[in-house]
Enzyme design. Structure first.
Site, PDB file in Angstrom:
ATOM      1  N   GLU A 147       1.354  -0.512  -5.153  1.00 27.88           N
ATOM      2  CA  GLU A 147       0.165   0.303  -5.358  1.00 27.88           C
ATOM      3  C   GLU A 147       0.627   1.753  -5.437  1.00 27.88           C
ATOM      4  OE1 GLU A 147      -3.688   2.296  -3.426  1.00 27.88           O
ATOM      5  OE2 GLU A 147      -1.728   2.070  -2.480  1.00 27.88           O
ATOM      6  N   ASP A 163       0.827  -1.197   0.000  1.00 24.89           N
ATOM      7  CA  ASP A 163       0.000   0.000   0.000  1.00 24.89           C
ATOM      8  C   ASP A 163       0.869   1.258   0.000  1.00 24.89           C
ATOM      9  OD1 ASP A 163      -2.907   1.004   0.522  1.00 24.89           O
ATOM     10  OD2 ASP A 163      -1.710   2.062   2.025  1.00 24.89           O
TER      11      ASP A 163
END
Length: 677
Positions: free
Chosen positions: A423, A394
Site C-alpha cells: 500500500e 500498510d
C-alpha cells in the site's frame, strides 16, 4: 592491464531483462516463457554462437538453450519458468569456427567455375583444402563429444578427407543438416565469453499477475445492528462475495485495538464508551500482531474462515500494519523499538499539524534493529502457518527498505508462494524500490489519474518494460482512506466508470466494498478525501440489497475478466485514438482472445466520437468488415476498417467492452455504429 585470457574475442552486453544492472531480480509468473535478449558480437567476419544458461537456484547444474540471431548483433533465447522462486541465468558466447567454415565453404562452392552465373574462366576455388579444414574441425568436435555422437563426427571427418583426396571437378555441400546440428551440440567453449553477472529472476504464482480483491471490515458484517460483527458473520457472506467473482477477500487488521487515546467517530481525538476505535491502532493487554481482537472470535474461528474462503475459490488476505498502540505489549517489553523523546515519552505518529496519539511508529534505527526485524518477520510467519498466503502491507514506504528486502527474502526461502501487496501511495522511485525489494504487487496512482491524457501516459509507463520487469500494479478506485473527488462529484456513473477502468486496464484490481458498490461518496468535509462516518472509526451497517447497488455490474465485470484471458495480464495494453477527449479506447489480447474497451470519462453527459483503430495491433486487414460483441450487453455490431463510431451515455452504461470476433457473422446487425443510448 592485460586480461587473464586475451583470446576471448566475443562481447556480451545489453542483457535484458535485468533490473538496475542486476541489483534486483526481474519478475515473471509460473509457467511463463522467459525471453532473454542481448547484444553479442565479435571482431572481423567470424561467426558467433551462444547459449543461455539458466536454472532454479535450488539446482546446481545449468540448463541451457541455444541463442538465436535476431538482427544487428541482437540475440535471444527463451526458457520455461516451471518452478516458483528464485532462478539464475546468464549468457555464454564464442567464435564459432565451424559455422564460419561452413558459411565460407558454401560461398566457395557457389563460386566454382561452371556454376550458374559463374564464368568457366573464373578463378578456381581450393575446395579440397577447405574440406581438409572442415575435417579438422569435425575431429575436434568428435573429441569433445562422447559415445555415438563422437563416432558419427569422426566418421564425417574421415569422409571429408576422402572427398578432399578425390579432387573432383565440382563439389556439392558435403554435410547434412543433421550433422551440422550435431556439431552445434558440442561447441568449443575453450575461449567462450561468459557474461560476468549471474542475473536473478523471481517467479511468482499466477495470482501475483491476476487477482480480484474485495475489502470489508469484519466488525461491520453483523446482520444485527446491536452486535459486533464476527468471523462467522464474514463466513456467512462468502457465498455472496464469491458469486460476485472475487478471488481475494482482504481484511483490515484483526488484532486487539488499543484503548489509550482511542479515536472516536470521524477521527475524533476523544472517544466515548463503546467506540470501537481504529483497527490500525494495534495492540492491547490481550496481545499484539499475533493476537485476534476478541469480539471477532477465536483463532479457531479465524482458521475456519480461512478454510471456508478456499472452499469458495477465494484466499484471505490480511492487513499487516507495523505500528503499535500505546497498549501494545512491545511498548513495555521493547521501548527501544520506538522513538524516545527528550522527556522520556514515546513519540506518537504525527504529520504536523495532525496528531495520531493512538499510534506509535517503530524506530528502524533502533540499537536493537536485529531483534526488531526478526520480530516483524515472525508476524508474517505466524499467519503463514495459519494458511494465510497473501498480505496487504500498510504504508511500507515508511519502513526501512533494507528490512523489506531481507524480510521478504527470508519468507520466500521457505514459502515462495506468499504474495505481498504494497500500500505505497508514495513517490515513484520509492514505490518502484519496494517492488524491486520483493513486493509482488503495488497500489498505484490510478485513483488520481482521471483524464484521458493522464490515464494513457501513466498506463503506458506501468505496463511496459522496464517497469513490468519488476512491478505488478493493483488498481483501486477507492480505499477506506481515499474517496477521490471524482467519486464524490460524479455520482453513480462515476462509480461505474472507475470500476470498469480498474477491471479492464489492470489484471489486478480491488474495491473497498460494500462502500463502493453502494456508491458511498460523502466526504468528511469539503476538499477532503476522508469519508464522512468513516468505517475506520465506527461500525457501519450496509444494505447490500439496495436497488441502486452496482454489484450486478461488478459481478458481470469479474465474469468477463474470468472468461477472457486478454484481461488477465497487462503487457498487451494498447491505446487507440479517439477524436473526443472524453472517450478512452484501448485493447488487450491473449492468443486469439482480443478485447477492445471504450469508456466515457465524463460522468455527467453523453459523449460520442470516432475511434481510429490501430488495425496492425488488432491484426485486422485494411478495408475488412468484422464483428464485435459488447460483453456488457450481449449486443453484436459489425464494424468496418479503421474508423468506427461510438456513443456512450454514462447514466445507462459508460463503456463498451467488445470482444472481437475473428470471422464476420452475416447474421449480425448490419450497422457501423454502436451506441448505448
Amino acid at each position: 592491464m592485460k586480461p587473464i585470457e586475451g583470446r576471448k574475442r566475443v562481447i556480451i552486453e545489453e542483457v535484458s531483462p535485468q533490473v538496475d544492472c542486476g541489483r534486483y531480480p526481474a519478475k515473471r509468473i509460473l509457467g511463463d516463457l522467459v525471453t532473454v535478449t542481448a547484444a553479442i558480437f565479435g571482431d572481423g567476419h567470424d561467426h558467433v554462437s551462444g547459449r543461455l544458461l539458466y536454472r532454479p537456484s535450488t539446482e546446481k547444474d545449468w540448463r541451457s538453450t541455444p541463442l538465436s540471431a535476431l538482427t544487428n548483433d541482437l540475440w535471444s533465447a527463451t526458457f520455461h519458468a516451471d518452478a516458483l522462486g528464485d532462478w539464475i541465468y546468464t549468457l555464454e558466447a564464442w567464435v564459432d569456427h565451424f559455422d564460419t567454415w561452413s558459411a565460407d565453404l558454401r560461398k566457395r562452392l557457389a563460386a566454382q567455375p561452371g556454376q550458374t552465373g559463374v564464368s568457366a574462366s573464373a578463378e578456381p576455388q581450393d575446395i579440397p583444402l577447405a574440406l581438409r579444414s572442415g575435417a579438422l574441425l569435425l575431429e575436434q568436435a568428435a573429441a569433445r563429444a562422447k559415445g555415438s555422437d563422437s563416432k558419427r563426427l569422426a566418421d564425417e571427418a574421415a569422409r571429408l578427407l576422402k572427398l578432399a583426396k578425390a579432387k573432383s571437378d565440382t563439389y556439392d555441400y558435403p554435410l547434412t543438416e543433421e550433422i551440422v546440428a550435431l556439431v552445434a551440440q558440442h561447441p568449443d567453449l575453450t575461449l567462450a565469453t561468459r557474461y560476468p553477472e549471474e542475473l536473478h529472476l523471481w517467479v511468482d504464482r499466477e495470482r501475483a499477475r491476476y487477482s480480484t480483491w474485495y475489502e470489508l471490515f469484519p466488525r461491520s458484517t453483523s446482520p444485527d445492528p446491536a452486535r459486533h460483527g464476527t468471523f462467522a458473520d464474514v463466513q456467512a457472506l462468502l457465498p455472496t462475495i464469491a458469486a460476485m467473482g472475487f478471488d481475494v477477500l482482504y481484511l483490515p487488521p484483526i488484532h486487539p485495538i488499543g484503548k489509550a487515546f482511542r479515536k472516536g467517530p470521524n477521527n475524533n481525538v476523544t472517544s466515548a464508551e463503546g467506540d470501537p476505535g481504529s483497527p490500525w491502532a494495534i495492540g492491547a493487554k490481550e496481545g499484539g500482531h499475533k493476537a485476534i481482537h476478541s469480539p471477532l472470535g477465536t483463532l479457531r474461528d479465524f482458521d475456519a474462515l480461512v478454510a471456508a474462503a478456499r472452499e469458495h475459490g477465494m484466499e484471505l488476505a490480511l492487513d499487516i500494519a507495523f505500528q503499535c498502540s500505546p497498549d501494545h505489549p512491545w511498548v513495555a517489553e521493547h521501548p527501544d523499538w520506538f522513538n524516545i523523546r527528550p522527556d522520556g515519552s514515546i513519540q506518537y505518529a504525527e504529520n504536523p499539524p495532525k496528531k495520531y496519539q493512538d499510534i506509535y511508529p517503530l524506530n528502524f534505527e533502533s540499537p536493537d534493529w536485529r531483534g526488531l526485524w526478526e520480530a516483524l518477520r515472525d508476524v508474517f510467519t505466524y499467519w503463514i502457518c495459519r494458511d494465510v498466503k497473501i498480505f496487504r502491507v500498510d504504508n511500507p514506504h515508511t519502513k526501512a527498505l533494507p528490512f523489506w528486502e531481507w524480510c521478504i527474502g527470508e519468507i520466500h526461502k521457505k514459502d515462495p508462494d506468499v504474495i505481498f501487496l504494497a500500500e505505497a501511495f508514495t513517490r515513484p522511485h520509492l514505490m518502484y524500490s519496494l517492488a524491486k525489494a520483493g513486493f509482488s504487487q503495488s497500489y498505484t496512482y490510478f485513483t488520481w489519474r482521471n483524464t484521458k491524457d493522464e490515464l494513457r501516459e501513466y498506463f503506458e509507463e506501468i505496463t511496459k518494460p522496464p517497469v513490468t520487469d519488476f512491478f505488478h500494479p493493483n488498481l483501486w478506485p477507492n480505499t477506506p482512506d481515499i474517496l477521490h473527488a471524482a467519486l464524490q462529484n460524479g455520482g453513480r456513473p462515476a462509480f461505474m466508470q472507475r470500476v470498469i477502468l480498474a477491471a479492464t486496464l489492470g489484471a489486478n484490481y480491488g474495491i473497498y466494498g460494500p462502500a463502493y458498490e453502494l456508491g458511498e461518496n460523502v466526504p468528511a468535509k469539503p476538499g477532503s478525501e476522508e469519508y464522512l462516518n468513516s468505517e475506520k472509526y465506527e461500525i457501519r451497517q450496509w444494505d447490500r440489497s439496495a436497488s441502486h447497488s452496482i454489484a450486478p455490474l461488478i459481478t458481470l465485470l469479474n465474469q468477463i475478466r474470468r472468461n477472457n484471458p486478454a484481461l488477465q495480464s497487462d503487457g498487451s495494453l494498447h491505446f487507440h485514438n479517439v477524436d473526443n477527449s472524453s472517450i478512452l479506447c484501448y485493447s488487450k489480447w491473449s492468443g486469439q482472445n482480443q478485447i477492445l474497451v471504450a469508456v466515457n470519462l465524463d460522468p455527467t453527459q453523453e459523449q460520442a466520437g470516432w475511434i481510429d483503430l490501430d488495425l496492425k495491433e488488432l491484426a485486422i486487414p485494411h478495408n475488412e468488415t468484422f464483428d464485435i460483441e459488447d460483453l456488457l450487453t450481449g449486443t453484436r455490431y459489425q464494424w468496418h476498417d479503421r474508423s468506427n463510431y461510438v456513443a456512450l451515455r454514462p447514466d445507462v452504461m459508460p463503456a463498451h467492452i467488445f470482444r472481437l470476433l475473428r470471422k464476420p457473422n452475416i447474421e449480425a446487425p448490419q450497422t457501423t455504429q454502436s451506441t448505448n443510448s
